[in-house]
Design a protein around this motif. Structure first.
Motif, PDB file in Angstrom:
ATOM      1  N   VAL A 193      11.680  99.767  61.660  1.00  0.00           N
ATOM      2  CA  VAL A 193      12.355  98.536  61.225  1.00  0.00           C
ATOM      3  C   VAL A 193      12.906  97.796  62.434  1.00  0.00           C
ATOM      4  N   ASN A 194      13.502  98.532  63.378  1.00  0.00           N
ATOM      5  CA  ASN A 194      14.009  97.931  64.607  1.00  0.00           C
ATOM      6  C   ASN A 194      12.901  97.228  65.388  1.00  0.00           C
ATOM      7  N   VAL A 195      11.745  97.863  65.468  1.00  0.00           N
ATOM      8  CA  VAL A 195      10.610  97.268  66.188  1.00  0.00           C
ATOM      9  C   VAL A 195      10.200  95.948  65.538  1.00  0.00           C
ATOM     10  N   LEU A 196      10.141  95.922  64.222  1.00  0.00           N
ATOM     11  CA  LEU A 196       9.718  94.716  63.514  1.00  0.00           C
ATOM     12  C   LEU A 196      10.791  93.629  63.506  1.00  0.00           C
ATOM     13  N   PHE A 197      12.033  94.004  63.769  1.00  0.00           N
ATOM     14  CA  PHE A 197      13.079  92.999  63.918  1.00  0.00           C
ATOM     15  C   PHE A 197      13.086  92.435  65.341  1.00  0.00           C
ATOM     16  N   TYR A 198      12.322  93.073  66.237  1.00  0.00           N
ATOM     17  CA  TYR A 198      12.258  92.603  67.619  1.00  0.00           C
ATOM     18  C   TYR A 198      10.943  91.871  67.922  1.00  0.00           C
ATOM     19  N   ALA A 199       9.831  92.458  67.534  1.00  0.00           N
ATOM     20  CA  ALA A 199       8.521  91.889  67.862  1.00  0.00           C
ATOM     21  C   ALA A 199       8.284  90.589  67.098  1.00  0.00           C
ATOM     22  N   THR A 200       7.415  89.747  67.655  1.00  0.00           N
ATOM     23  CA  THR A 200       7.015  88.521  66.964  1.00  0.00           C
ATOM     24  C   THR A 200       5.547  88.556  66.548  1.00  0.00           C
ATOM     25  N   GLU A 201       4.778  89.450  67.164  1.00  0.00           N
ATOM     26  CA  GLU A 201       3.362  89.583  66.825  1.00  0.00           C
ATOM     27  C   GLU A 201       3.072  91.030  66.450  1.00  0.00           C
ATOM     28  N   VAL A 202       2.269  91.205  65.412  1.00  0.00           N
ATOM     29  CA  VAL A 202       1.907  92.546  64.947  1.00  0.00           C
ATOM     30  C   VAL A 202       0.411  92.753  65.139  1.00  0.00           C
ATOM     31  N   LEU A 203       0.065  93.849  65.785  1.00  0.00           N
ATOM     32  CA  LEU A 203      -1.336  94.255  65.941  1.00  0.00           C
ATOM     33  C   LEU A 203      -1.508  95.577  65.203  1.00  0.00           C
ATOM     34  N   ILE A 204      -2.491  95.628  64.312  1.00  0.00           N
ATOM     35  CA  ILE A 204      -2.710  96.832  63.509  1.00  0.00           C
ATOM     36  C   ILE A 204      -4.083  97.422  63.799  1.00  0.00           C
ATOM     37  N   PRO A 205      -4.136  98.618  64.417  1.00  0.00           N
ATOM     38  CA  PRO A 205      -5.419  99.318  64.521  1.00  0.00           C
ATOM     39  C   PRO A 205      -5.709  99.987  63.169  1.00  0.00           C
ATOM     40  N   VAL A 206      -6.920  99.820  62.681  1.00  0.00           N
ATOM     41  CA  VAL A 206      -7.280 100.392  61.385  1.00  0.00           C
ATOM     42  C   VAL A 206      -8.568 101.194  61.534  1.00  0.00           C
ATOM     43  N   ALA A 207      -8.465 102.514  61.405  1.00  0.00           N
ATOM     44  CA  ALA A 207      -9.671 103.337  61.390  1.00  0.00           C
ATOM     45  C   ALA A 207     -10.481 102.971  60.151  1.00  0.00           C
ATOM     46  N   LEU A 208     -11.775 102.850  60.314  1.00  0.00           N
ATOM     47  CA  LEU A 208     -12.619 102.386  59.209  1.00  0.00           C
ATOM     48  C   LEU A 208     -12.899 103.528  58.234  1.00  0.00           C
ATOM     49  N   GLU A 209     -11.834 103.885  57.489  1.00  0.00           N
ATOM     50  CA  GLU A 209     -11.925 104.889  56.437  1.00  0.00           C
ATOM     51  C   GLU A 209     -10.971 104.478  55.314  1.00  0.00           C
ATOM     52  N   VAL A 210     -11.200 105.003  54.138  1.00  0.00           N
ATOM     53  CA  VAL A 210     -10.471 104.547  52.955  1.00  0.00           C
ATOM     54  C   VAL A 210      -8.970 104.735  53.089  1.00  0.00           C
ATOM     55  N   MET A 211      -8.512 105.886  53.604  1.00  0.00           N
ATOM     56  CA  MET A 211      -7.090 106.149  53.667  1.00  0.00           C
ATOM     57  C   MET A 211      -6.367 105.204  54.636  1.00  0.00           C
ATOM     58  N   SER A 212      -7.055 104.792  55.696  1.00  0.00           N
ATOM     59  CA  SER A 212      -6.457 103.833  56.617  1.00  0.00           C
ATOM     60  C   SER A 212      -6.274 102.475  55.948  1.00  0.00           C
ATOM     61  N   LEU A 213      -7.244 102.087  55.120  1.00  0.00           N
ATOM     62  CA  LEU A 213      -7.113 100.818  54.394  1.00  0.00           C
ATOM     63  C   LEU A 213      -5.962 100.893  53.396  1.00  0.00           C
ATOM     64  N   HIS A 214      -5.777 102.055  52.800  1.00  0.00           N
ATOM     65  CA  HIS A 214      -4.634 102.244  51.905  1.00  0.00           C
ATOM     66  C   HIS A 214      -3.331 102.107  52.709  1.00  0.00           C
ATOM     67  N   GLY A 215      -3.317 102.673  53.927  1.00  0.00           N
ATOM     68  CA  GLY A 215      -2.148 102.557  54.782  1.00  0.00           C
ATOM     69  C   GLY A 215      -1.871 101.118  55.173  1.00  0.00           C
ATOM     70  N   LEU A 216      -2.931 100.342  55.384  1.00  0.00           N
ATOM     71  CA  LEU A 216      -2.775  98.923  55.708  1.00  0.00           C
ATOM     72  C   LEU A 216      -2.136  98.173  54.546  1.00  0.00           C
ATOM     73  N   SER A 217      -2.600  98.476  53.340  1.00  0.00           N
ATOM     74  CA  SER A 217      -2.044  97.831  52.147  1.00  0.00           C
ATOM     75  C   SER A 217      -0.559  98.143  52.002  1.00  0.00           C
ATOM     76  N   GLU A 218      -0.190  99.405  52.222  1.00  0.00           N
ATOM     77  CA  GLU A 218       1.214  99.806  52.146  1.00  0.00           C
ATOM     78  C   GLU A 218       2.046  99.102  53.215  1.00  0.00           C
ATOM     79  N   PHE A 219       1.484  99.021  54.408  1.00  0.00           N
ATOM     80  CA  PHE A 219       2.224  98.392  55.497  1.00  0.00           C
ATOM     81  C   PHE A 219       2.458  96.912  55.229  1.00  0.00           C
ATOM     82  N   MET A 220       1.474  96.219  54.682  1.00  0.00           N
ATOM     83  CA  MET A 220       1.628  94.790  54.414  1.00  0.00           C
ATOM     84  C   MET A 220       2.764  94.535  53.428  1.00  0.00           C
ATOM     85  N   ARG A 221       2.937  95.437  52.480  1.00  0.00           N
ATOM     86  CA  ARG A 221       4.064  95.292  51.549  1.00  0.00           C
ATOM     87  C   ARG A 221       5.396  95.480  52.285  1.00  0.00           C
TER      88      ARG A 221
END
Length: 314
Positions: A193-221
Motif C-alpha cells: 500500500v505504501n508503494v502504491l501511495f508513492y509510485a505514479t506508474e505501475v508496471l505489471i509482469p504477468v506470466a502467461l498462465e491462468v493463475m497469473s491472469l487471476h492475480g492480475l484481476s485481483e490486483f486491478m481491484r
C-alpha cells in the motif's frame, strides 16, 4: 537552468556550472535529449541570464516513480525490476532501485552484499548515503531483506499516515535520480500500500498462465481501491513474461491480454535460459548474455519506458 528539446519539448534541468567553461570560452555547445535522442544546438547567450525558475519550467523534469508489482509470485518481478533499472542506467539515466521484498533478491542478482538498506532508511537508523549502495554506473540500490518484516509491523502500528511512510523517506532523494524503480513482494500488505501511495506508474509482469491472469484481476481491484484516495497512480505497462511460442496456451493468453489492455501491453519477454542463469553470476542480462533474445526484449522495454508514452489506463 532549463534546456528544452525542440523536437519532443521535454525539459531538462542542467547545472549551470557544467556550462560555465563553454560560456567563458564562447564555444558552441550541443545537447542530446535523453528521451527522443534528438541532438540540437544550445544557444548559450540565452542561458547566461536565465529568468526565475517557475513550476512550469520544471514540468517534465520530475523523477519518474515506477513500481513493478503483482500479488502473485513467480512472474518475474525482480528479474524485470533489476534488468529494467540496469537498462535505464546503461541508457544514461540515473536510477535508484528500491527493493521492498523481504527476500532481498535484487542485491543478489546484482552481485552485491549490502550492509544496510531500506529498513535503516525507514527507521532513520542511518543517513540515506549509508543506506544506498552504488551497484553499477548510474544505478544505485536501496536493498530489501528479512529486516523489512519488522518495518511492516512498525507501519501497522502507526495510528496516523501509515500509508505515507515510504513516501516521506524517499521524497528527499528524488532530485538525485531520473527514475526510481520499486520492486515489490508477492501478496498484499501495508508495505505494498505504501508503494502504491508513492509510485505514479505501475508496471505489471504477468506470466502467461491462468493463475497469473487471476492475480492480475485481483490486483486491478486492489489498485482501484487505492485510486479512490490517490488518483495519480496509473497502470502504464503490462509485460508478459515466460513467453514460449512452442506452446499454444501462452499465445492465446497473450491475445486475450492485448484485447483487455491494448494501451498498456508491452512486447513479451520470451523464455530464456540466460535469465535464470545470470543471477548466479551476479550479472544483469545485458552483462551475462548481451546477444540473447531476453537482452533484446528488455532493451525494447527500456526504450518504451524512456520514451514516456503518456497513454495509460485506470
Amino acid at each position: 537552468m532549463i534546456i528544452v528539446c525542440p523536437k519532443c519539448s521535454r525539459k531538462h534541468r542542467v547545472n549551470p556550472d557544467t556550462l560555465k567553461k563553454y560560456i567563458d570560452s564562447g564555444r558552441n555547445v550541443s545537447a542530446t535529449c535523453k528521451v527522443c535522442k534528438y541532438k540540437f544546438p544550445v544557444h548559450l547567450n540565452k542561458l547566461v541570464q536565465p529568468g526565475p525558475v517557475t513550476e512550469d519550467d520544471t514540468e517534465g523534469t520530475t523523477t519518474r516513480k515506477i513500481c513493478v508489482t503483482l500479488s502473485k509470485g513467480g512472474v518475474g518481478k525482480t528479474t524485470t525490476s533489476v534488468n529494467l533499472s540496469a537498462g535505464l542506467a546503461l541508457a544514461g539515466y540515473k536510477v535508484l532501485l528500491v527493493d521492498t521484498d523481504t527476500q532481498g533478491q535484487s542485491a543478489y542478482m546484482l552481485g552485491k552484499k549490502p550492509v544496510a538498506g531500506l529498513t535503516e532508511l525507514l527507521t532513520k537508523e542511518l543517513p540515506p548515503k549509508e543506506c544506498i549502495l552504488s551497484a553499477r554506473k548510474n544505478l544505485w540500490l536501496l536493498s530489501g531483506g528479512k529486516s523489512l518484516a519488522g518495518i511492516k509491523r512498525m507501519i501497522d502500528r502507526k495510528s496516523f499516515g501509515a500509508e505515507w511512510a515510504l513516501s516521506e523517506a524517499l521524497k528527499p532523494l528524488e532530485s538525485e535520480y531520473d527514475f526510481i524503480i520499486i520492486d515489490t513482494a508477492p501478496g498484499w500488505d501495508q508495505l505494498i500500500v505504501n508503494v502504491l501511495f508513492y509510485a505514479t506508474e505501475v508496471l505489471i509482469p504477468v506470466a502467461l498462465e491462468v493463475m497469473s491472469l487471476h492475480g492480475l484481476s485481483e490486483f486491478m481491484r486492489s489498485l482501484g481501491s487505492i485510486q479512490k484516495y490517490r488518483n495519480d497512480v496509473r497502470l502504464k505497462y503490462i509485460v508478459p513474461t515466460f513467453m514460449d511460442a512452442r506452446i499454444k496456451g501462452p499465445e492465446k493468453l497473450y491475445s486475450e491480454l492485448k484485447k483487455l489492455y491494448p494501451e498498456a501491453m508491452c512486447q513479451p519477454i520470451r523464455y530464456c535460459d540466460s535469465l535464470s542463469e545470470a543471477p548466479s553470476f551476479g550479472k544483469t542480462i545485458f552483462e551475462f548474455a548481451p546477444g540473447s533474445t531476453a537482452s533484446s526484449e528488455y532493451r525494447e522495454l527500456v526504450k518504451r519506458i524512456a520514451e514516456n508514452n503518456d497513454k495509460s489506463i485506470v
